[in-house]
Scaffold this motif. Structure first.
Motif, PDB file in Angstrom:
ATOM      1  N   ARG A   1      -9.068 -27.565  36.382  1.00 14.28           N
ATOM      2  CA  ARG A   1     -10.221 -26.732  36.783  1.00 14.28           C
ATOM      3  C   ARG A   1     -10.193 -25.297  36.040  1.00 14.28           C
ATOM      4  O   ARG A   1      -9.193 -24.729  36.187  1.00 14.28           O
ATOM      5  CB  ARG A   1     -10.346 -26.109  38.549  1.00 14.28           C
ATOM      6  CG  ARG A   1     -10.517 -27.396  39.292  1.00 14.28           C
ATOM      7  CD  ARG A   1      -9.997 -27.044  40.678  1.00 14.28           C
ATOM      8  NE  ARG A   1     -10.229 -28.270  41.539  1.00 14.28           N
ATOM      9  CZ  ARG A   1      -9.326 -28.955  41.698  1.00 14.28           C
ATOM     10  NH1 ARG A   1      -8.151 -28.925  40.995  1.00 14.28           N
ATOM     11  NH2 ARG A   1      -9.353 -30.142  42.651  1.00 14.28           N
ATOM     12  N   SER A   2     -11.182 -24.698  35.413  1.00 11.21           N
ATOM     13  CA  SER A   2     -10.983 -23.765  34.434  1.00 11.21           C
ATOM     14  C   SER A   2     -12.435 -22.866  34.481  1.00 11.21           C
ATOM     15  O   SER A   2     -13.432 -23.605  34.591  1.00 11.21           O
ATOM     16  CB  SER A   2     -10.385 -23.885  33.184  1.00 11.21           C
ATOM     17  OG  SER A   2     -11.235 -24.602  32.314  1.00 11.21           O
ATOM     18  N   GLU A   3     -12.093 -21.755  34.058  1.00  7.47           N
ATOM     19  CA  GLU A   3     -13.314 -20.853  33.812  1.00  7.47           C
ATOM     20  C   GLU A   3     -13.324 -20.410  32.268  1.00  7.47           C
ATOM     21  O   GLU A   3     -12.320 -20.179  31.887  1.00  7.47           O
ATOM     22  CB  GLU A   3     -13.282 -19.400  34.428  1.00  7.47           C
ATOM     23  CG  GLU A   3     -14.424 -18.461  34.189  1.00  7.47           C
ATOM     24  CD  GLU A   3     -14.719 -17.256  34.899  1.00  7.47           C
ATOM     25  OE1 GLU A   3     -15.203 -16.397  34.682  1.00  7.47           O
ATOM     26  OE2 GLU A   3     -13.610 -17.212  35.958  1.00  7.47           O
ATOM     27  N   HIS A   4     -14.491 -20.703  31.616  1.00  8.08           N
ATOM     28  CA  HIS A   4     -14.662 -20.830  30.070  1.00  8.08           C
ATOM     29  C   HIS A   4     -15.319 -19.441  29.640  1.00  8.08           C
ATOM     30  O   HIS A   4     -16.243 -19.088  30.187  1.00  8.08           O
ATOM     31  CB  HIS A   4     -15.292 -21.853  29.876  1.00  8.08           C
ATOM     32  CG  HIS A   4     -14.811 -23.085  29.885  1.00  8.08           C
ATOM     33  ND1 HIS A   4     -14.422 -23.948  28.704  1.00  8.08           N
ATOM     34  CD2 HIS A   4     -14.230 -23.920  30.845  1.00  8.08           C
ATOM     35  CE1 HIS A   4     -13.695 -24.888  28.956  1.00  8.08           C
ATOM     36  NE2 HIS A   4     -13.879 -25.008  30.179  1.00  8.08           N
ATOM     37  N   GLY A   5     -14.548 -18.797  28.842  1.00  5.58           N
ATOM     38  CA  GLY A   5     -15.172 -17.523  28.329  1.00  5.58           C
ATOM     39  C   GLY A   5     -16.476 -17.606  27.498  1.00  5.58           C
ATOM     40  O   GLY A   5     -17.484 -16.906  27.446  1.00  5.58           O
ATOM     41  N   CYS A   6     -16.926 -18.957  26.950  1.00  4.03           N
ATOM     42  CA  CYS A   6     -18.030 -19.284  26.156  1.00  4.03           C
ATOM     43  C   CYS A   6     -19.185 -19.342  27.489  1.00  4.03           C
ATOM     44  O   CYS A   6     -20.395 -19.036  26.791  1.00  4.03           O
ATOM     45  CB  CYS A   6     -17.937 -20.385  25.441  1.00  4.03           C
ATOM     46  SG  CYS A   6     -17.250 -21.956  26.177  1.00  4.03           S
ATOM     47  N   LEU A   7     -18.849 -19.583  28.644  1.00  2.39           N
ATOM     48  CA  LEU A   7     -19.903 -19.886  29.598  1.00  2.39           C
ATOM     49  C   LEU A   7     -20.044 -18.443  30.272  1.00  2.39           C
ATOM     50  O   LEU A   7     -21.002 -17.895  30.893  1.00  2.39           O
ATOM     51  CB  LEU A   7     -19.379 -20.760  30.504  1.00  2.39           C
ATOM     52  CG  LEU A   7     -20.717 -20.918  31.839  1.00  2.39           C
ATOM     53  CD1 LEU A   7     -22.024 -21.442  31.511  1.00  2.39           C
ATOM     54  CD2 LEU A   7     -19.932 -22.086  32.710  1.00  2.39           C
ATOM     55  N   ALA A   8     -18.822 -17.786  30.569  1.00  2.00           N
ATOM     56  CA  ALA A   8     -18.771 -16.386  31.475  1.00  2.00           C
ATOM     57  C   ALA A   8     -19.054 -15.290  30.556  1.00  2.00           C
ATOM     58  O   ALA A   8     -19.819 -14.369  31.146  1.00  2.00           O
ATOM     59  CB  ALA A   8     -17.433 -16.329  31.791  1.00  2.00           C
ATOM     60  N   LEU A   9     -18.875 -15.136  29.156  1.00  2.22           N
ATOM     61  CA  LEU A   9     -19.039 -14.023  28.610  1.00  2.22           C
ATOM     62  C   LEU A   9     -20.197 -13.974  27.610  1.00  2.22           C
ATOM     63  O   LEU A   9     -20.479 -12.859  26.986  1.00  2.22           O
ATOM     64  CB  LEU A   9     -17.837 -13.570  27.575  1.00  2.22           C
ATOM     65  CG  LEU A   9     -16.597 -13.615  28.709  1.00  2.22           C
ATOM     66  CD1 LEU A   9     -15.205 -13.467  27.601  1.00  2.22           C
ATOM     67  CD2 LEU A   9     -16.656 -12.500  29.583  1.00  2.22           C
ATOM     68  N   ARG A  10     -20.542 -15.095  27.034  1.00  4.76           N
ATOM     69  CA  ARG A  10     -21.829 -15.315  26.244  1.00  4.76           C
ATOM     70  C   ARG A  10     -22.880 -16.321  26.887  1.00  4.76           C
ATOM     71  O   ARG A  10     -22.598 -16.894  27.634  1.00  4.76           O
ATOM     72  CB  ARG A  10     -21.364 -15.471  24.851  1.00  4.76           C
ATOM     73  CG  ARG A  10     -20.426 -16.744  24.774  1.00  4.76           C
ATOM     74  CD  ARG A  10     -20.240 -17.544  23.298  1.00  4.76           C
ATOM     75  NE  ARG A  10     -21.709 -17.725  22.591  1.00  4.76           N
ATOM     76  CZ  ARG A  10     -22.327 -18.789  23.050  1.00  4.76           C
ATOM     77  NH1 ARG A  10     -22.088 -19.829  23.835  1.00  4.76           N
ATOM     78  NH2 ARG A  10     -23.630 -18.762  22.380  1.00  4.76           N
ATOM     79  N   GLY A  11     -23.745 -16.675  25.895  1.00  2.00           N
ATOM     80  CA  GLY A  11     -24.731 -17.535  26.335  1.00  2.00           C
ATOM     81  C   GLY A  11     -25.449 -17.228  27.602  1.00  2.00           C
ATOM     82  O   GLY A  11     -25.936 -16.495  27.862  1.00  2.00           O
ATOM     83  N   ALA A  12     -24.949 -18.462  28.565  1.00  2.00           N
ATOM     84  CA  ALA A  12     -25.618 -18.381  29.736  1.00  2.00           C
ATOM     85  C   ALA A  12     -25.120 -17.223  30.695  1.00  2.00           C
ATOM     86  O   ALA A  12     -25.603 -16.821  31.731  1.00  2.00           O
ATOM     87  CB  ALA A  12     -25.332 -19.592  30.679  1.00  2.00           C
ATOM     88  N   ARG A  13     -24.020 -16.609  30.548  1.00  3.74           N
ATOM     89  CA  ARG A  13     -23.287 -15.651  31.137  1.00  3.74           C
ATOM     90  C   ARG A  13     -23.071 -15.843  32.649  1.00  3.74           C
ATOM     91  O   ARG A  13     -23.698 -15.283  33.493  1.00  3.74           O
ATOM     92  CB  ARG A  13     -24.064 -14.235  30.786  1.00  3.74           C
ATOM     93  CG  ARG A  13     -23.659 -13.989  29.210  1.00  3.74           C
ATOM     94  CD  ARG A  13     -24.159 -12.428  28.800  1.00  3.74           C
ATOM     95  NE  ARG A  13     -24.190 -12.332  27.619  1.00  3.74           N
ATOM     96  CZ  ARG A  13     -24.451 -11.218  26.802  1.00  3.74           C
ATOM     97  NH1 ARG A  13     -24.950 -10.043  27.705  1.00  3.74           N
ATOM     98  NH2 ARG A  13     -24.429 -10.946  25.428  1.00  3.74           N
ATOM     99  N   LYS A  14     -22.311 -16.804  32.736  1.00  5.71           N
ATOM    100  CA  LYS A  14     -22.155 -17.333  34.215  1.00  5.71           C
ATOM    101  C   LYS A  14     -20.682 -17.130  34.684  1.00  5.71           C
ATOM    102  O   LYS A  14     -19.946 -17.958  34.814  1.00  5.71           O
ATOM    103  CB  LYS A  14     -22.676 -18.679  34.481  1.00  5.71           C
ATOM    104  CG  LYS A  14     -23.945 -18.887  34.334  1.00  5.71           C
ATOM    105  CD  LYS A  14     -25.024 -17.950  35.213  1.00  5.71           C
ATOM    106  CE  LYS A  14     -26.459 -18.182  34.858  1.00  5.71           C
ATOM    107  NZ  LYS A  14     -27.294 -17.384  35.671  1.00  5.71           N
ATOM    108  N   PRO A  15     -20.131 -15.896  34.706  1.00  2.00           N
ATOM    109  CA  PRO A  15     -18.764 -15.827  35.190  1.00  2.00           C
ATOM    110  C   PRO A  15     -18.438 -16.434  36.763  1.00  2.00           C
ATOM    111  O   PRO A  15     -19.455 -16.281  37.346  1.00  2.00           O
ATOM    112  CB  PRO A  15     -18.567 -13.957  35.337  1.00  2.00           C
ATOM    113  CG  PRO A  15     -19.799 -13.571  35.315  1.00  2.00           C
ATOM    114  CD  PRO A  15     -20.759 -14.435  34.682  1.00  2.00           C
ATOM    115  N   GLY A  16     -17.225 -16.677  36.766  1.00  2.00           N
ATOM    116  CA  GLY A  16     -16.865 -17.452  38.183  1.00  2.00           C
ATOM    117  C   GLY A  16     -17.104 -18.805  38.310  1.00  2.00           C
ATOM    118  O   GLY A  16     -16.736 -19.653  39.161  1.00  2.00           O
TER     119      GLY A  16
END
Length: 198
Positions: free
Chosen positions: A153-168
């Motif tokens: 289970r992990s949080e991805h910087g490419c999803l959290a910080l750019r593009g869709a920007r969905k932290p968490g």
């Protein structure tokens, strides 16, 4: 006589020169006090993040112990890791649950070895799906076992910080081999073990 530089040293010079040129293209001074050492620091950080290319899971799984065990899975849960996404070179961080079921009478690996195998693969340019499968494949290859499992289970910087920007948001991947793949009851019992808390 001048010796030819090693490919790695030549690549390092190209990398640092390229990052300095990018600073200039952004209107920044690569020779400023703040930025003059940055290309070298970035390169050293990337070398640290990708040190797994110089490691081999076989080295960690070669040391085993003749321990009597109950015929139940051996698991290490909540193992933290950080890897670099091979698509954007942004970090993804999370935890892994890793387990294997030794064959009757087979020796077992030391406690630290499962996290070390995870690190071999996490310290490369990666995708989470690959790490999950690589861990179980390494256990299958180097230990005498009936099955292996890895859930990440992990949080991805490419999803959290750019593009869709969905932290968490978390990505969850799983790999099962042997009895854990073939037998739903064994897999369910493994999940109970992974979710157990003292």
């Amino acid at each position: 006589m001048t010796l030819n530089p090693s490919p790695r040293a030549a690549a390092a010079r190209k990398f640092t020169a390229g990052l300095a040129a990018w600073f200039e293209a952004r209107g920044l001074d690569p020779d400023s006090e703040a930025l003059s050492g940055t290309p070298g620091r970035v390169l050293r950080a990337l070398d640290e993040f990708t040190a797994g290319y110089e490691d081999d899971p076989a080295r960690h799984l070669a040391r085993v112990f003749p321990v009597e065990h109950s015929g139940q899975p051996i698991a290490v849960t909540g193992v933290p890791f950080t890897a670099l996404c091979e698509h954007h070179m942004l970090p993804f961080s999370g935890t892994a649950d890793i387990a294997y079921l030794p064959k009757p009478g087979a020796p077992v690996a030391g406690l630290s070895k499962l996290p070390r195998v995870l690190d071999v693969y996490a310290k490369r340019l990666q995708t989470q799906e690959q790490i999950t499968k690589q861990v179980t494949a390494a256990l299958d290859e180097h230990l005498q076992l009936l099955g292996a499992a890895c859930i990440i289970r992990s949080e991805h910087g490419c999803l959290a910080l750019r593009g869709a920007r969905k932290p968490g948001s978390q990505m969850v991947t799983a790999s099962y081999t042997g009895v854990f793949y073939e037998d739903p009851q064994a897999r369910a019992e493994l999940h109970t073990l992974f979710n157990a808390r003292a």
